[in-house]
Scaffold this motif. Structure first.
Motif, PDB file in Angstrom:
ATOM      1  N   THR A 158     -12.886   0.894   2.479  1.00 55.94           N
ATOM      2  CA  THR A 158     -12.932   2.046   3.120  1.00 55.94           C
ATOM      3  C   THR A 158     -12.723   3.300   2.000  1.00 55.94           C
ATOM      4  O   THR A 158     -12.628   4.174   2.464  1.00 55.94           O
ATOM      5  CB  THR A 158     -11.657   2.224   4.054  1.00 55.94           C
ATOM      6  OG1 THR A 158     -10.406   2.153   3.482  1.00 55.94           O
ATOM      7  CG2 THR A 158     -11.889   1.317   5.177  1.00 55.94           C
ATOM      8  N   GLN A 159     -12.534   2.876   0.776  1.00 52.66           N
ATOM      9  CA  GLN A 159     -12.566   3.832  -0.472  1.00 52.66           C
ATOM     10  C   GLN A 159     -13.006   3.187  -1.648  1.00 52.66           C
ATOM     11  O   GLN A 159     -13.070   1.792  -1.854  1.00 52.66           O
ATOM     12  CB  GLN A 159     -10.971   4.101  -0.605  1.00 52.66           C
ATOM     13  CG  GLN A 159     -10.504   5.166  -1.652  1.00 52.66           C
ATOM     14  CD  GLN A 159     -11.145   6.513  -1.247  1.00 52.66           C
ATOM     15  OE1 GLN A 159     -12.118   6.857  -1.456  1.00 52.66           O
ATOM     16  NE2 GLN A 159     -10.013   7.358  -0.557  1.00 52.66           N
ATOM     17  N   GLY A 160     -13.398   3.879  -2.497  1.00 48.05           N
ATOM     18  CA  GLY A 160     -13.931   3.383  -3.550  1.00 48.05           C
ATOM     19  C   GLY A 160     -15.566   3.310  -3.889  1.00 48.05           C
ATOM     20  O   GLY A 160     -16.225   3.839  -2.859  1.00 48.05           O
ATOM     21  N   TYR A 176      -4.658   3.267  -2.846  1.00 45.84           N
ATOM     22  CA  TYR A 176      -6.056   3.277  -3.113  1.00 45.84           C
ATOM     23  C   TYR A 176      -6.529   1.892  -3.342  1.00 45.84           C
ATOM     24  O   TYR A 176      -7.601   1.490  -2.824  1.00 45.84           O
ATOM     25  CB  TYR A 176      -6.387   4.097  -4.634  1.00 45.84           C
ATOM     26  CG  TYR A 176      -7.854   4.496  -4.691  1.00 45.84           C
ATOM     27  CD1 TYR A 176      -8.520   5.353  -4.351  1.00 45.84           C
ATOM     28  CD2 TYR A 176      -8.559   3.364  -5.442  1.00 45.84           C
ATOM     29  CE1 TYR A 176      -9.808   5.762  -4.635  1.00 45.84           C
ATOM     30  CE2 TYR A 176      -9.741   3.485  -5.735  1.00 45.84           C
ATOM     31  CZ  TYR A 176     -10.325   4.962  -5.352  1.00 45.84           C
ATOM     32  OH  TYR A 176     -11.777   5.082  -5.481  1.00 45.84           O
ATOM     33  N   THR A 198     -11.130   6.968 -12.346  1.00 45.30           N
ATOM     34  CA  THR A 198     -10.480   6.471 -11.225  1.00 45.30           C
ATOM     35  C   THR A 198      -9.402   5.262 -11.361  1.00 45.30           C
ATOM     36  O   THR A 198      -8.260   5.568 -10.950  1.00 45.30           O
ATOM     37  CB  THR A 198     -11.500   6.072  -9.915  1.00 45.30           C
ATOM     38  OG1 THR A 198     -12.398   6.988  -9.668  1.00 45.30           O
ATOM     39  CG2 THR A 198     -10.697   5.594  -8.618  1.00 45.30           C
ATOM     40  N   TRP A 224       0.510   6.183  -4.639  1.00 46.05           N
ATOM     41  CA  TRP A 224      -0.652   6.689  -4.392  1.00 46.05           C
ATOM     42  C   TRP A 224      -1.585   5.564  -4.792  1.00 46.05           C
ATOM     43  O   TRP A 224      -2.673   5.026  -4.204  1.00 46.05           O
ATOM     44  CB  TRP A 224      -1.090   7.958  -4.865  1.00 46.05           C
ATOM     45  CG  TRP A 224      -2.471   8.383  -4.953  1.00 46.05           C
ATOM     46  CD1 TRP A 224      -2.839   9.281  -3.860  1.00 46.05           C
ATOM     47  CD2 TRP A 224      -3.586   7.916  -5.733  1.00 46.05           C
ATOM     48  NE1 TRP A 224      -4.287   9.217  -4.081  1.00 46.05           N
ATOM     49  CE2 TRP A 224      -4.637   8.518  -4.891  1.00 46.05           C
ATOM     50  CE3 TRP A 224      -3.606   7.083  -6.568  1.00 46.05           C
ATOM     51  CZ2 TRP A 224      -5.833   8.155  -5.645  1.00 46.05           C
ATOM     52  CZ3 TRP A 224      -4.990   7.117  -7.317  1.00 46.05           C
ATOM     53  CH2 TRP A 224      -5.977   7.705  -6.652  1.00 46.05           C
ATOM     54  N   ARG A 238       0.751  -1.276  -0.141  1.00 46.21           N
ATOM     55  CA  ARG A 238      -0.044   0.110  -0.013  1.00 46.21           C
ATOM     56  C   ARG A 238       1.042   1.259  -0.048  1.00 46.21           C
ATOM     57  O   ARG A 238       0.431   2.504  -0.494  1.00 46.21           O
ATOM     58  CB  ARG A 238      -1.183  -0.168   1.041  1.00 46.21           C
ATOM     59  CG  ARG A 238      -0.497   0.217   2.606  1.00 46.21           C
ATOM     60  CD  ARG A 238      -1.473  -0.001   3.540  1.00 46.21           C
ATOM     61  NE  ARG A 238      -2.653   0.677   3.552  1.00 46.21           N
ATOM     62  CZ  ARG A 238      -3.814   0.200   3.757  1.00 46.21           C
ATOM     63  NH1 ARG A 238      -4.276  -0.696   4.174  1.00 46.21           N
ATOM     64  NH2 ARG A 238      -5.034   0.978   3.275  1.00 46.21           N
ATOM     65  N   GLY A 250     -15.022   3.621  -7.240  1.00 42.38           N
ATOM     66  CA  GLY A 250     -14.635   4.681  -8.173  1.00 42.38           C
ATOM     67  C   GLY A 250     -15.217   4.576  -9.450  1.00 42.38           C
ATOM     68  O   GLY A 250     -16.256   3.780  -9.437  1.00 42.38           O
ATOM     69  N   ALA A 299      -6.952   0.440   0.297  1.00 48.78           N
ATOM     70  CA  ALA A 299      -8.375   0.897   0.868  1.00 48.78           C
ATOM     71  C   ALA A 299      -9.413   0.410   0.265  1.00 48.78           C
ATOM     72  O   ALA A 299     -10.605   0.207   0.903  1.00 48.78           O
ATOM     73  CB  ALA A 299      -8.274   2.710   0.559  1.00 48.78           C
ATOM     74  N   CYS A 300      -9.386   0.287  -1.216  1.00 53.96           N
ATOM     75  CA  CYS A 300     -10.622  -0.176  -1.768  1.00 53.96           C
ATOM     76  C   CYS A 300     -10.992  -1.931  -1.288  1.00 53.96           C
ATOM     77  O   CYS A 300     -12.189  -2.189  -1.362  1.00 53.96           O
ATOM     78  CB  CYS A 300     -10.430  -0.247  -3.318  1.00 53.96           C
ATOM     79  SG  CYS A 300     -12.039  -0.410  -4.128  1.00 53.96           S
TER      80      CYS A 300
END
Length: 362
Positions: A330-332, A322, A338, A318, A314, A334, A325-326
Motif C-alpha cells: 500500500t506504500q512504496g 512505512y 526513501t 515513522w 508498525r 520508494g 505499508a510497503c
C-alpha cells in the motif's frame, strides 16, 4: 529544552533531513544531531564541480530549518579545506548561519584543528551574537604524541569562542574497525588526555562501525552486522569511574561509514537493501541490482522483515510504519533516498529509547 542524550552524526542529504523531520516530538527533544554539510557534488561527465559554492549552499538553511525546527543542532562543514568563500567574499559558514538567524534555527558551529582563521572567526561571531557556543570536534589522530593537544584546544577556544563562552567537545573515534576491545582501550586513553575537563558544557563520545559499503554481503541474503559503537558504550557504562563525567553523551554515525564514497553514478550498481537497527546489531536484508531487478524488490524485502522477530512493529517509528505499508504493497517501493529516510528514522528512534533505558537503569 532538556539536555540531549544522543548526538547522531548525519550526512546533510535529503534522506537524513527527511528522517529528522519525521521523528516524533519526544525523540527530537532528546537529540542534538550533528549535520555534516556535504561537499559540492562532482560532475563526472564534465570532470568539474556540478555547481558553484553559492548554488550549493543556497537552499541549505531552509532545509535545515524544516528538518530541525527549534531543535538545536551542530552545524559542521568539514570539507572546506580550500575554497570556502562565496562570490561576495564571505565564508559559506557565515552565509548559512546568517540565513539561519533569519529563519530562527539554533545552530552550534563545529570547528577542527585545521579549520581556517576565517572559519574560526565566523564561528566566534555567531557565538558572540547568539550565545550558541561552539563545538570542538577532536579525532583520535589529534591525541597522537606529536600533537600538543592542550595548546591546540586553547588556540581553538581563543579563535572561535568569546571569552568564557560555552563550548562543547566531541571525541570522535570514527571507524572502530572490527575490535570493540581495542576501541575501549583507545577511548579510555583519550579520556585521560581530555584538555580542560571542567571547561566543557557537554562532552560527546562518537564512533562508527557500519561498513563503507555492502559489497561483502551477498545478494539475496539476510545478515547481521555488529554495532561495535553500541557495544563500546555499554561496556564503558559498566566502568563509570573511567568516564570523564557521568553525563557523557553517546554519538554515532547512524547506518553510515564516517568517510563517504564518491562514485560515478554512471557506473554505480546499487542493490536493493534495508538496513534495520536492532537492539544489538544491524539486520541487513539485501536484494539484487536495482537496474536489472528494479525497486519493486522492496515489497518482498519488507515482507521478509516484518515476519522477523527483530521487527519493532508498525507504530514504533515513522520508518517502521512505512515498512509495514510497503510489505502490504500500500506504500512504496520508494528509492534510495526513501530507504535512507526509513532506516535513519528507525535507527534514531531505537537508539534514543535504548539510551533512555540505560540511563534509567543506572
Amino acid at each position: 529544552m532538556p539536555e540531549p542524550i544522543y548526538v547522531p552524526i548525519l550526512k546533510g542529504k535529503e534522506g537524513e533531513y527527511a528522517a529528522l523531520e519525521a521523528l516524533d516530538t519526544d525523540t527530537k527533544s532528546q537529540l542534538m544531531p550533528l549535520i555534516e554539510v556535504p561537499a559540492i557534488p562532482w560532475d563526472f561527465a564534465n570532470e568539474s564541480p556540478a555547481k558553484s559554492l553559492d548554488e550549493h549552499i543556497s537552499s541549505m538553511p531552509d532545509r535545515l530549518k524544516r528538518a530541525c525546527g527549534v531543535m538545536p543542532f551542530y552545524l559542521d562543514l568539514p570539507w572546506f579545506e580550500q575554497d570556502e568563500n562565496l562570490a561576495n567574499g564571505t565564508t559559506a559558514l557565515e552565509a548559512i548561519l546568517a540565513k539561519g538567524g533569519e529563519l530562527g534555527f539554533q545552530a552550534i558551529p563545529v570547528v577542527y584543528r585545521d579549520s581556517s582563521p576565517a572559519y574560526l572567526a565566523a564561528a566566534k561571531t555567531h557565538s558572540s551574537s547568539t550565545g550558541s557556543g561552539i563545538c570542538i570536534r577532536l579525532l583520535v589522530e589529534d591525541f597522537e604524541d606529536d600533537v600538543a593537544i592542550d595548546e591546540e584546544v586553547d588556540r581553538l577556544l581563543a579563535a572561535a569562542s568569546p571569552e568564557d563562552g560555552a563550548a562543547d567537545l566531541i571525541l570522535d573515534l570514527e571507524d572502530l574497525g572490527v575490535n570493540a576491545g581495542t576501541a575501549s582501550l583507545v577511548a579510555r586513553s583519550v579520556f585521560l588526555m581530555i584538555p580542560l575537563k571542567d571547561r566543557w558544557r557537554r562532552i560527546t563520545l562518537a564512533a562508527a562501525s557500519f561498513p563503507e559499503d555492502l559489497s561483502d554481503v551477498s545478494a539475496a541474503t539476510i545478515v547481521n552486522l555488529p554495532r561495535l559503537e553500541w557495544d563500546l558504550w555499554k561496556s564503558l557504562q559498566k566502568r563509570p569511574g573511567a568516564l570523564p563525567r557521568r553525563d557523557l553523551i553517546f554519538g554515532d554515525y547512524a547506518m553510515s561509514h564516517p568517510i563517504g564514497k564518491t562514485i560515478d553514478p554512471r557506473t554505480m550498481r546499487m542493490s536493493a537493501n534495508i538496513r534495520y537497527t536492532t537492539a544489538d546489531d544491524w539486520l541487513v536484508i539485501k536484494g539484487r541490482n536495482v537496474r536489472q531487478y528494479g525497486f519493486e524488490q522492496y515489497f518482498e524485502l519488507c515482507r521478509l522483515l516484518v515476519e522477523r522477530p527483530e521487527y519493532s512493529g508498525r507504530t514504533f517509528s515513522w520508518g517502521d510504519g512505512y515498512i509495514a505499508a510497503c510489505a502490504e504493497a500500500t506504500q512504496g517501493p520508494g528509492n534510495a533516498t526513501t530507504w535512507r529516510k526509513v532506516g535513519v528514522n528507525h535507527h534514531i528512534t531505537l537508539v534514543t529509547r535504548g539510551l533512555a533505558s540505560l540511563r534509567g537503569a543506572v
